[in-house]
Write an enzyme that holds these catalytic residues in place. Structure first.
Site, PDB file in Angstrom:
ATOM      1  CG  ASP A 261      -2.032   0.921   1.293  1.00 45.35           C
ATOM      2  OD1 ASP A 261      -2.075   1.574   0.045  1.00 45.35           O
ATOM      3  OD2 ASP A 261      -3.116   0.841   2.151  1.00 45.35           O
ATOM      4  CB  SER A 262       0.481   4.315  -1.821  1.00 44.05           C
ATOM      5  OG  SER A 262      -0.982   4.863  -1.266  1.00 44.05           O
ATOM      6  N   GLY A 263       0.496   4.248   1.631  1.00 44.80           N
ATOM      7  CA  GLY A 263       0.759   5.122   2.913  1.00 44.80           C
ATOM      8  C   GLY A 263      -0.731   5.990   2.828  1.00 44.80           C
ATOM      9  N   GLY A 264      -1.543   5.853   1.692  1.00 44.95           N
ATOM     10  CA  GLY A 264      -2.598   6.761   1.602  1.00 44.95           C
ATOM     11  C   GLY A 264      -3.636   6.850   2.684  1.00 44.95           C
TER      12      GLY A 264
ATOM     13  CD  GLN B  40     -10.257   7.025  -1.551  1.00 39.84           C
ATOM     14  OE1 GLN B  40     -11.142   6.913  -0.971  1.00 39.84           O
ATOM     15  NE2 GLN B  40      -9.216   6.404  -1.205  1.00 39.84           N
TER      16      GLN B  40
ATOM     17  N   GLY C  97     -11.579   3.842   0.168  1.00 34.28           N
ATOM     18  CA  GLY C  97     -12.348   4.668   1.101  1.00 34.28           C
ATOM     19  C   GLY C  97     -13.657   3.736   1.645  1.00 34.28           C
TER      20      GLY C  97
ATOM     21  CG  ASP D 203      -6.074  -5.168   2.255  1.00 31.19           C
ATOM     22  OD1 ASP D 203      -5.903  -4.513   3.288  1.00 31.19           O
ATOM     23  OD2 ASP D 203      -6.499  -4.424   1.474  1.00 31.19           O
TER      24      ASP D 203
ATOM     25  CB  CYS E 292     -11.245 -25.721   9.156  1.00 36.52           C
ATOM     26  SG  CYS E 292      -9.518 -24.710   8.890  1.00 36.52           S
TER      27      CYS E 292
ATOM     28  CB  CYS F 146      -6.095 -24.963   9.379  1.00 36.31           C
ATOM     29  SG  CYS F 146      -6.775 -24.647  11.058  1.00 36.31           S
TER      30      CYS F 146
ATOM     31  CB  CYS G  38      -9.353 -27.289  12.535  1.00 32.81           C
ATOM     32  SG  CYS G  38     -10.148 -25.717  12.555  1.00 32.81           S
TER      33      CYS G  38
ATOM     34  CG  HIS H  51      -9.200 -21.490  12.248  1.00 31.01           C
ATOM     35  ND1 HIS H  51      -9.709 -22.546  11.569  1.00 31.01           N
ATOM     36  CD2 HIS H  51     -10.306 -20.442  12.362  1.00 31.01           C
ATOM     37  CE1 HIS H  51     -11.003 -22.263  11.287  1.00 31.01           C
ATOM     38  NE2 HIS H  51     -11.351 -21.282  11.690  1.00 31.01           N
TER      39      HIS H  51
END
Length: 373
Positions: free
Chosen positions: A97-100, A193, A220, A270, A308, A310, A313, A339
């Site tokens: 990410d850019s820091g925005g 945005q 946003g 994300d 699951c 994983c 589990c 998990h």
């Protein structure tokens, strides 16, 4: 804008009654099948989890943060350590990410002008100037496969004049980011945005699409608007973005919202929720959240989720996991975070499978009913 070296996106399948689609994003560090979820590794680490653990639960790509890494250890240090991939021991794709977003989350420490953003460090009070050009320079030092334009992320409910100013400034900053880019092996994504204002979202999308970038994000969101408003924004924005470019919805993490975003044509996601909730004793499961501090789990022999696969589990009971949290043992947050990351990766795998099989509509309805829309 020519495609960066090693970067290509193809769509291989589309749902019949929605915009949901299956694709593959090729990067210099491997391919990512979409829809895909990126665990957040803000400080060049997904909290509590090793690269091998992340790979074991099917993680295809990680996100790291420009602002935080520019402060500590500094992008020149990351470059000296071989770039993010080598420093982290992560050989798969990375996005920075850019820091925005920190313009929003650290607003009380930030002054924004047309030139860029001046931050007062949350670590030691020192000053960091992040211009579009500097955001690109830092991200080129970090060496991620996908990098983001610096944008201004206004808070939910800001006045129309301030919102319009942020939209237009973000477009001008994107132009400067594109002009500043020197490396030919990183894909630069623009960020749409405009809050919940349909006309401003359309204006933002049009300005960024005109730059012919390799990919586009919707920023946003998940800042206080309702779920219905979020879905309406995506309904309006996604059709304005090129079909042949990946579409990334930033920061949304509720499984129900991810499913609805996929239905509207989003490819990438994300969020901090899998690991943040894991550190706070809450597990995502196919039957809804499990809050392990509740007394009902004290003697439970059940796994977190019987569906699951994983390591958590497969090996540990709810009763044991609850004990770890009650005893303040660090293994508890690690196991539940592991998990939760697997839960999100499995959700993406299921989405890709049902879209390809023509069964997305029924899966969407059944899953939302089970999780609670």
């Amino acid at each position: 804008m020519p495609a960066p070296n090693g970067f290509r996106f193809t769509v291989s399948g589309q749902a019949s009654a929605s915009r949901a689609r299956v694709g593959r994003l090729h990067t210099p560090h491997g391919a990512v099948d979409t829809p895909a979820f990126m665990p957040v590794g803000t400080q060049a680490t997904v909290k509590g989890l090793t690269p091998d653990q992340l790979l074991r639960v099917g993680t295809p790509i990680i996100l790291a943060n420009t602002y935080h890494l520019a402060l500590r250890p500094g992008s020149a240090t990351v470059r000296a350590l071989g770039g993010l991939h080598r420093m982290m021991g992560w050989e798969r794709p990375l996005l920075t990410d850019s820091g925005g977003f920190q313009l929003f989350s650290l607003a009380e420490r930030t002054r924004i002008t047309e030139s860029g953003a001046t931050f007062r460090s949350h670590i030691d009070g020192s000053t960091l100037l992040l211009t579009p050009e500097r955001a690109i320079e830092v991200q080129e030092d970090l060496g991620a496969d996908i990098i983001m334009c610096l944008d201004e992320c206004p808070p939910y409910g800001v006045g129309p004049e301030d919102l319009a100013r942020a939209v237009d400034r973000s477009t001008r900053w994107a132009e400067r980011c594109r002009a500043a880019q020197r490396r030919g092996d990183q894909a630069l994504f623009g960020i749409v945005q405009g809050g919940v204002d349909a006309a401003l979202r359309a204006r933002s999308a049009a300005g960024l699409v005109a730059l012919d970038l390799p990919g586009y994000a919707v920023g946003g969101l998940s800042l206080g608007e309702s779920h219905a408003q979020m879905h309406a924004v995506l309904e309006g924005v996604v059709p304005r973005l090129p079909e042949d470019r990946p579409r990334y919805c930033m920061g949304i993490g509720r499984p129900q919202d991810i499913i609805e975003a996929v239905a509207r044509g989003v490819d990438m996601f994300d969020c901090v929720l899998p690991t943040r909730n894991g550190r706070n004793a809450t597990a995502f499961t196919s039957r809804g959240p499990v809050r392990l501090r509740r007394a009902e789990h004290e003697r439970s022999l059940e796994p977190l989720d019987p569906d699951c696969s994983c390591p958590t589990c497969q090996r540990f009971s709810r009763g044991y996991l609850r004990h770890l949290f009650q005893a303040d043992e660090m293994l508890g947050p690690i196991l539940v975070s592991l998990h939760n990351v697997r839960f999100y990766n499995q959700l993406m795998e299921e989405l890709r499978s049902v879209i390809a099989a023509g069964a997305f509509a029924s899966y969407r309805a059944e899953t939302l009913a089970r999780l609670g829309a």
